[in-house]
Design a protein around this motif. Structure first.
Motif, mmCIF file in Angstrom:
data_model
loop_
_atom_site.group_PDB
_atom_site.id
_atom_site.type_symbol
_atom_site.label_atom_id
_atom_site.label_comp_id
_atom_site.label_asym_id
_atom_site.label_seq_id
_atom_site.Cartn_x
_atom_site.Cartn_y
_atom_site.Cartn_z
ATOM 1 N N LEU B 222 43.557 -37.700 22.228
ATOM 2 C CA LEU B 222 42.437 -37.710 22.504
ATOM 3 C C LEU B 222 41.732 -39.106 22.998
ATOM 4 C CD1 LEU B 222 40.933 -36.424 19.170
ATOM 5 C CD2 LEU B 222 41.345 -35.034 21.286
ATOM 6 N N GLY B 231 42.334 -41.343 14.905
ATOM 7 C CA GLY B 231 42.024 -40.871 13.614
ATOM 8 C C GLY B 231 42.342 -41.648 12.619
ATOM 9 N N ARG B 232 42.343 -41.496 11.130
ATOM 10 C CA ARG B 232 42.380 -42.322 10.278
ATOM 11 C C ARG B 232 43.480 -42.940 10.065
ATOM 12 N NH1 ARG B 232 40.841 -46.225 7.529
ATOM 13 N NH2 ARG B 232 41.845 -46.495 5.398
ATOM 14 N N ALA B 233 44.922 -42.265 10.109
ATOM 15 C CA ALA B 233 46.104 -42.875 9.794
ATOM 16 C C ALA B 233 46.793 -42.869 11.319
ATOM 17 C CB ALA B 233 46.917 -42.293 8.982
ATOM 18 N N TYR B 235 47.266 -39.815 13.397
ATOM 19 C CA TYR B 235 47.833 -38.607 13.395
ATOM 20 C C TYR B 235 46.878 -37.608 14.225
ATOM 21 C CZ TYR B 235 50.252 -40.543 9.377
ATOM 22 O OH TYR B 235 50.832 -41.264 8.228
ATOM 23 N N ALA B 236 45.976 -37.989 14.778
ATOM 24 C CA ALA B 236 45.088 -37.205 15.640
ATOM 25 C C ALA B 236 45.781 -36.814 16.737
ATOM 26 C CB ALA B 236 43.859 -37.998 15.934
ATOM 27 N N GLY B 237 45.202 -35.492 17.135
ATOM 28 C CA GLY B 237 45.753 -35.022 18.295
ATOM 29 C C GLY B 237 46.904 -33.840 18.251
ATOM 30 N N GLU B 238 47.212 -33.548 17.075
ATOM 31 C CA GLU B 238 48.012 -32.368 16.772
ATOM 32 C C GLU B 238 47.516 -30.950 17.183
ATOM 33 O OE1 GLU B 238 51.132 -32.623 16.143
ATOM 34 O OE2 GLU B 238 51.246 -35.055 16.415
ATOM 35 N N PHE B 239 47.244 -30.808 18.165
ATOM 36 C CA PHE B 239 46.604 -29.359 18.728
ATOM 37 C C PHE B 239 47.481 -28.382 18.540
ATOM 38 C CE2 PHE B 239 44.292 -32.409 21.027
ATOM 39 C CZ PHE B 239 43.115 -31.897 21.052
#
Lengths: 409, 409
Positions: B222, B231-233, B235-239
């Motif tokens: 993203l 994201g926080r750690a 790991y964002a974007g795991e669509f």
DNA sequence: GTGATACGTTGCCCAAGCCTACAAACCCTC
DNA sequence: GAGGGTTTGTAGGCTTGGGCAACGTATCAC
């Protein structure tokens, strides 16, 4: 990509200090020195300028402390105010919120029916005009409006507010022309997350997801990387339309199987035998928690499971630290938070789930007032040197001790 | 909230200029003046410092222009390089990417089987050692690794890379110790969106969603408000794990009914009768577009409809400007982009859908090399004054005209 | 050539943050 | 309550970096 010159530097440092005392409450000059990493003398000069502009006040130091010379307390002024407006189906609420966080006034103007844009502007203008007279010695920065609908970020055009029946209404322009004050508007849930971020459950966190359950649907907002995410045009955070089932129930946008179609306050009230109009958030939560009806419990479980699907999607996609639930979603959470946790865990990557907690909102009825005021304050916080002279007679360098308390939220 | 002092100011302005010439390609000093809003003399001084540090080169002005004194072209150096690494199931790819954007080298080291962490580190170190010798007069900034799995942002720990079978491996620490270079790592799809954002389909945009379909699943990244959202750690974007059906197929994380469970490259290849190992992205796309088999077409439609559910969720949630599809998702899009558009439109708010377009990725095989190098460059771009002296003998103020072309991607 | 135009260069100015020295206001101990 | 220790505000000079204006320079058009 703009370069930075000396003016920008000064503006930025003033902005940092004003933000600190506004968001985190009053702080001593020594604390500001440590927090910003700037030199003592620089802090002194910056605070002096903010005092000169009437944006902060210096109070006598706290008596109870350790050794050393006491450091004066720097607090955001409570005579610099923003006007917050929230038009709803049954009322228009107007608040006066100070830079210090104090809510000076709260006016709820009940409406017999959903206001048209013209009515909303006329009524708001009337109240604002009265307030201007009453608040003669206050400095009114501007107006922030929390709209229950999609608001275009660039110009505050209300694209679509389904419950109010507004479509493409130039709310900001109308209100600005009528009141002579700068006006900014945004989606109510987006302002909710701003408020929770700075003053509520999300204080100090950088990645938040906020979902609010209202009588007419589910909205939300995002904070990503420490800043409110508005999306391209300001429409981000519409969690209500996330698909969570293959069912045929439709939501306010006509989409089937969405969170808003499956998880409704109306269904909960019906199962409890409560009347919609006469039930506030606390009453609903107490009734839900107290109920031992299997029908109610089944419904709650069903709704929690659907909610979990939507939340899991957000967790996988955004890897947030915290999910804040407001409105009747907080009531659902109160009934069985463990079920929600387990259901979300089952649908998310373990590493992402490990980072997140789910919590109810902590700010109550003032939420939208604070969020909308924050929106109005933003321009001032970004550039404290801007002219904010809406009152000619603001007495500067006032030595009157503030009689109002610390931020009440 | 950090204050800004004079050093920060200078650092920031150097950073702005280096970023501009790195991301948008070479620019004349006059252009830099206009873009940054800084004074001519300031630009002169800043560029001189960057030249002195060997980060940019000044070339003779472009001949073809209007009246007036010609302005020297400022270009990012192509002797300042990052090493990009991408471990995969069947190979480890290492690239040398210059600050100018030129990809100097690309080495694919085939593996008989999926590399263990130790093998990956050993092989990479071997290649890097050789490269250091070969690139004696180049300045190697550091190593960026694109990992097919979850990578913790704080320290580059590989939390979980399912296809490689890695769990909680301290990849960065190991590689840094072995090579003596600074190492940073991130999820491959997140780096993909960075690359597309700066150099590909998303140039100049602020709100992007990127989904990549690989042989082993679907990942993504993203960009929100102009910055990559980790994201926080991290790991964002795991669509891939977004729920799109009530089906029972499970994905690599064991979750049922997700995008990754329903939309797979494997199923497409099987329907086409193609062999997985021997089919690259272009071949698959051509075969899909050319196929007139109703079975294939049905499968494609099914997958497009599931994809639409996931994309619609992202559109409602994030209100992006652009969705970029890579890997076999781009192939699906090529077959029937209209069907995808219509399906997404049916599941999104009209106002949000109106802002978004869906497009295939434009960067080809170099995508991850560029993204990983960008990650390694980030520290230097943030602070061009930092010591980057990994080569003692970098000849500064070289007058040798660059024989390499403009950025090739 | 001559003028117009656009741009780099140079020397000076000024604003703003830093540094140092000193004074002020608190604590604690005797 | 006097004195030492500690922390902080304040005043004045210093340094730095960007702005500014004047001048020099390289190009184009005629």
């Amino acid at each position: 990509m703009q370069g930075t010159n000396h003016d920008d530097l000064r503006r930025h440092n003033l902005s940092i200090i004003l933000r600190l005392v506004h968001r985190s409450g009053a702080a001593s000059r020594a604390q500001l020195t440590r927090l910003t990493g700037l030199n003592r003398s620089t802090i002194g000069a910056l605070v002096a300028e903010l005092v000169e502009r009437g944006l902060v006040e210096e109070r006598t130091p706290d008596p109870t402390r350790l050794a050393g010379r006491p450091s004066p307390i720097v607090a955001a002024s409570d005579r610099v105010v923003a006007i917050a407006v929230n038009p709803e189906i049954d009322a228009i609420t107007v608040g006066v919120v100070a830079l210090s966080g104090v809510v000076h006034r709260l006016i709820r103007y009940a409406m017999p029916s959903s206001p048209s844009i013209t009515e909303a502007v006329t009524i708001t203008t009337g109240i604002v005009t009265q307030l201007k007279r009453d608040l003669g010695e206050y400095s009114i920065i501007g107006i922030g409006v929390a709209v229950p609908g999609l608001v275009r970020a660039t110009d505050g055009l209300v694209r679509h507010a389904p419950h109010l029946g507004w479509v493409d209404e130039p709310l900001c322009d109308l209100l600005a022309a009528a009141t002579g004050l700068p006006v900014v508007a945004a989606n109510d849930a987006s302002l909710g997350v701003t408020a929770e971020h700075y003053f509520g459950a999300g204080q100090g966190l950088t990645d938040l997801v906020y979902l609010n359950g209202g009588s007419s649907g589910i909205g939300g907002g995002l904070v990503i990387g420490g800043v409110a995410a508005s999306g391209r045009a300001g429409y981000a955070g519409e969690f209500g339309h996330t698909r969570v089932s293959a069912g045929t129930n439709t939501d306010s946008a006509g989409i089937a199987g969405t969170l808003e179609a499956e998880v409704t306050r109306h269904a909960l009230l019906a199962a409890l035998g409560l009347h919609a109009g006469a039930t506030d958030a606390d009453t609903l939560e107490r009734a839900l928690v107290a109920s031992d009806s299997p029908v109610v419990r089944n419904l709650v479980n069903r709704q929690l499971d659907f909610l979990a699907i939507a939340l899991a999607g957000a967790v996988n996609m955004l890897n947030p630290q915290l999910i804040v639930l407001g409105g009747f979603l907080a009531a659902l959470h109160a009934v069985d938070s463990e079920r929600l946790n387990v259901a979300v865990a089952a649908l998310t990557l373990p590493a992402a789930f490990a980072e997140v907690s789910i919590t109810p909102a902590v700010l109550g009825s003032n939420l939208l007032m604070i969020g909308a005021a924050e929106l109005a304050f933003e321009a001032l916080l970004l550039d404290p040197q801007q002219d904010q002279g809406n009152t000619a007679g603001l007495p500067r360098l006032s030595s009157r001790a503030a009689e109002t308390a610390a931020p009440t939220f």
